[in-house]
Structures are given as structure tokens and as C-alpha cells.
Design an enzyme around this catalytic site. Structure first.
Site, PDB file in Angstrom:
ATOM      1  N   PRO A  77      61.180  64.754 -32.835  1.00 44.70           N
ATOM      2  CA  PRO A  77      60.002  65.568 -32.487  1.00 44.70           C
ATOM      3  C   PRO A  77      60.154  66.365 -31.206  1.00 44.70           C
ATOM      4  O   PRO A  77      60.642  65.854 -30.196  1.00 44.70           O
ATOM      5  CB  PRO A  77      58.885  64.529 -32.354  1.00 44.70           C
ATOM      6  CG  PRO A  77      59.302  63.437 -33.268  1.00 44.70           C
ATOM      7  CD  PRO A  77      60.799  63.376 -33.162  1.00 44.70           C
ATOM      8  N   CYS A  78      59.721  67.615 -31.285  1.00 44.13           N
ATOM      9  CA  CYS A  78      59.854  68.531 -30.155  1.00 44.13           C
ATOM     10  C   CYS A  78      58.636  68.527 -29.252  1.00 44.13           C
ATOM     11  O   CYS A  78      58.723  68.916 -28.097  1.00 44.13           O
ATOM     12  CB  CYS A  78      60.032  69.962 -30.654  1.00 44.13           C
ATOM     13  SG  CYS A  78      60.949  70.192 -32.155  1.00 44.13           S
ATOM     14  N   GLN A  79      57.483  68.155 -29.781  1.00 42.96           N
ATOM     15  CA  GLN A  79      56.221  68.455 -29.100  1.00 42.96           C
ATOM     16  C   GLN A  79      56.184  68.002 -27.645  1.00 42.96           C
ATOM     17  O   GLN A  79      55.727  68.730 -26.778  1.00 42.96           O
ATOM     18  CB  GLN A  79      55.046  67.832 -29.862  1.00 42.96           C
ATOM     19  CG  GLN A  79      54.780  68.503 -31.200  1.00 42.96           C
ATOM     20  CD  GLN A  79      55.536  67.828 -32.329  1.00 42.96           C
ATOM     21  OE1 GLN A  79      56.616  67.293 -32.132  1.00 42.96           O
ATOM     22  NE2 GLN A  79      54.979  67.872 -33.521  1.00 42.96           N
ATOM     23  N   PHE A  81      58.529  67.618 -25.582  1.00 49.03           N
ATOM     24  CA  PHE A  81      59.527  68.251 -24.726  1.00 49.03           C
ATOM     25  C   PHE A  81      59.327  69.762 -24.632  1.00 49.03           C
ATOM     26  O   PHE A  81      59.971  70.426 -23.850  1.00 49.03           O
ATOM     27  CB  PHE A  81      60.937  67.986 -25.270  1.00 49.03           C
ATOM     28  CG  PHE A  81      61.256  66.531 -25.379  1.00 49.03           C
ATOM     29  CD1 PHE A  81      61.250  65.718 -24.260  1.00 49.03           C
ATOM     30  CD2 PHE A  81      61.553  65.974 -26.610  1.00 49.03           C
ATOM     31  CE1 PHE A  81      61.552  64.374 -24.364  1.00 49.03           C
ATOM     32  CE2 PHE A  81      61.851  64.627 -26.710  1.00 49.03           C
ATOM     33  CZ  PHE A  81      61.851  63.829 -25.587  1.00 49.03           C
TER      34      PHE A  81
END
Length: 374
Positions: A77-79, A81
Site C-alpha cells: 500500500p502506498c497511501q 507513504f
């Protein structure tokens, strides 16, 4: 028949990383994990398998320990970062801890290789502390050689954050999409001498030229539903004026506006939102200006400005027109019932497959250097 390394596909989304690796002919996926129910539907539709596992669960981790596989894939998951998120990083108690679960899986199952993908801001988050933790975990705790990392005289990893970032626009698609890619190989499986023979730099691009520029990708004369209403377009104009007055560069953008010789798209985003507004398209056609359609409060704008369509987003990511194209026919489709909102989200949340394919080819060559028969 080529021997195929077995892969596991974690945080699988709709399988973009898996697809890029399988396109090499050297990798075969055996297990997948994804928690988003709508992404699962598309994944099953595309691959005939349901990735109905939660990688954080003991059940999944125990099952993996009974399986034999060689390469771990994860677009975690990117959220937490991302610059667009809250910047919580590892302090987030759910998404921010996914990396630790991946590290736990690596520790318990010892894959020969690892491939991770995340947003470009990962290397800058928390003044570089986040990427430092990730690299130290892989290099020093799990004993993996990370491409792009050297070991200093004091035994500490040395690297430049930019060395992990690659941009989709250099891999055959007209999208400005920088992303962080981390590739690593197990020191317990390969000798120091063989690992030292690996190239320590990920490919900067490829020679694929799917489209001359964005105008070559766009499907002009789009359906009326994609054109902005006049009221909404005026709101966007006023917002951009306000932001400009504050000294900001925020606001909508018409990516193929007149005067742009070779247009490219800005990053498309899982949240839609600014990913759509920063990728407006000039596509005038008769009968659009002033037209009333039931889903919009005001008539359509008179300047021929519209959103990109989900199909165009699919082409920007290589799902449409590349990865699922066989015999001149494009075989990509969504399952029935997946809304356009979900289509945007799923493409925006995925990877650019031509980038993944190039990096998978590179990883294959690394394995050959290490003595594997691929």
C-alpha cells in the site's frame, strides 16, 4: 519448455505485477493475496483465480510455509507513504504495517528473490527514514542483496533514493509516473562472488514505443458522459485562479492543449480526484457544447474539455493495448458489475505493466547470472 520460477502475488490489486512477470515466460504464480473485494472480482475475471487471502493473517502465512516458491511480488500500500496521503508511514496501524508482514513472510519462507513497488515519495518520506528502515530490514536483518545498494566499510548500506525510482514515460507509455521499485536476492542462496557479478542498477527504460505521444493513445470523439459540465468546469477554473494567487501550481490541466507538441499524461491516481482533473482532454466534437445529460447539473461545456476514459487509463497502464493483446486482438475486460468509478480506481492503483515487464526481464537475467536455469 522453460522452467518457471513460482511467484506469490501480495497486495495483488488486479494483477499488474503478476502479469508483467508472467509475460517473460519464466514465472508462474501459485498464490495471491488481496483484500479489496472489487479488485478481487477483476483479478478472478482476468486470471481465473480468486486472491481471497489476507497476507496479515496467520492462516495465510502458515499456508505459504507449506508451499514452494522462489519470488515474492508485492505492490504494498502506498497511501501512508504518498505525498497525497497523511504522511503517517509506519505509524499507521494498518496499511503502514503491511511492510512488516511482508518482511515476516520473507523471514519465514526465504524466497530467492523479492520485487516490491511503491510510490516515488517512499524514498523521501520522513526525511528518508522510511526507506532507510526498509533497506536495513532487507539488507541487514533478512540478508538480501538489494539492487542499487552498496555496503560501506562500516557494514552499513549505502544508496541514493533516486536509484530506486523509475518513470513510466521512459518505458513506452505517455504517462509521467515515477515509482519506487526494490529488487533483492537472497544471500543465503547465492555466493558472494555470484552476487557481486550482478548489475547494481535497474533499467532506466526500454525501447518499447507503444504510442508516439498522448494524442496517439487517446480515443477521440468520446461519449458525452465524459465531458465536463459547464458549471463544474467553471469551478475548476476558479480553483486554479485561487491557487495561482497563493503561489501554488495546483489546479486542472488540459494535457493535450494546443501548443503542446508531444503531450504526456500526468500520474493517474487510485483516488480519481486530481488524477482526473490533472488529465483533462481537449476533444471538441459537434453536438456536445450545451448538451444536457441526466447525470450533470448544468449543460456540457463549450470548450470541448472532457475527462480521460477508463479505457484510456487502461492504455496508460498497459493493460489495454499491450499486456492482454494476443494475435492482434485485445482481450482485456472488466467483469460485469464493475462500475466506472471502480475501473478508474483499479487502473490508478495498479502498475504500468511495460515497466514491470522490463524489470522482470532484468530480474530473469540476474537469476541467470546467479546460475539459475531460466
Amino acid at each position: 519448455m522453460k522452467f518457471k520460477f513460482r511467484t506469490i502475488d501480495l497486495c495483488a490489486g488486479i494483477g499488474g505485477i503478476r502479469k508483467g512477470f508472467e509475460m517473460t515466460g519464466c514465472y508462474k504464480n501459485i498464490m495471491s493475496a488481496e483484500i479489496d473485494m472489487f479488485a478481487r472480482l477483476t483479478y478472478e475475471h482476468l486470471y481465473g483465480e480468486t486472491p481471497c487471502y489476507d497476507l496479515t493473517s496467520d492462516m495465510f502465512k502458515n499456508a505459504l510455509q507449506k508451499e514452494k516458491y522462489e519470488v515474492l511480488l508485492a505492490g504494498f500500500p502506498c497511501q501512508t507513504f504518498s505525498r497525497a496521503g497523511k504522511g503517517e508511514g509506519f505509524s499507521n496501524k494498518t496499511k503502514g504495517t503491511i511492510f512488516w508482514h511482508i518482511a515476516d513472510i520473507i523471514k519465514k519462507t526465504h524466497p530467492k528473490g523479492i520485487f516490491l513497488e511503491n510510490v516515488d515519495n517512499l524514498v523521501r518520506h520522513d526525511k528518508g527514514n522510511t526507506i532507510r528502515i526498509i533497506i536495513n530490514t532487507l539488507e541487514r536483518e533478512l540478508n538480501y542483496k538489494v539492487i542499487g545498494v552498496k555496503i560501506g566499510d562500516d557494514g552499513k548500506p549505502l544508496y541514493e533514493g533516486k536509484d530506486f525510482i523509475r518513470n513510466s514515460r521512459n518505458f513506452g507509455v505517455p504517462q509521467n509516473r515515477p515509482r519506487t521499485y526494490i529488487m533483492a536476492f537472497n544471500r543465503n542462496k547465492y555466493s558472494v562472488k555470484k552476487l557481486a557479478a550482478l548489475s547494481n542498477e535497474l533499467p532506466q527504460g526500454n525501447k518499447l514505443n507503444l504510442y508516439t505521444d498522448l494524442n496517439d493513445l487517446l480515443e477521440f470523439k468520446a461519449p458525452a458522459e465524459y465531458y465536463l459540465s459547464s458549471g463544474y468546469f467553471e469551478t475548476l477554473k476558479k480553483h486554479r485562479i485561487r491557487e495561482k494567487g497563493k503561489g501554488n501550481g495546483f489546479g486542472y490541466k488540459v494535457v493535450n492543449a494546443k501548443g503542446i507538441e508531444h503531450p504526456i499524461a500526468n500520474t493517474i491516481m487510485a483516488t480519481g480526484g486530481s488524477g482526473k482533473e490533472r488529465n483533462l482532454v481537449y476533444d471538441p466534437q459537434p453536438g456536445i457544447a450545451g448538451k444536457l445529460i441526466p447525470t450533470k447539473m448544468t449543460p456540457l461545456n463549450s470548450e470541448g474539455i472532457r475527462l480521460m476514459t477508463p479505457r484510456e487509463w487502461g492504455k496508460l497502464q498497459g493493460f489495454i493495448g499491450y499486456a492482454f493483446k494476443t494475435g492482434g486482438k485485445d482481450n482485456f475486460s472488466f467483469p460485469a458489475g464493475v462500475s466506472k468509478c471502480q475501473q478508474y480506481k483499479q487502473f490508478g492503483n495498479s502498475v504500468t505493466i511495460p515497466v514491470i515487464k522490463t524489470l522482470a526481464d532484468f530480474m530473469t537475467n540476474c537469476f541467470r547470472t546467479l546460475g539459475e536455469d531460466l
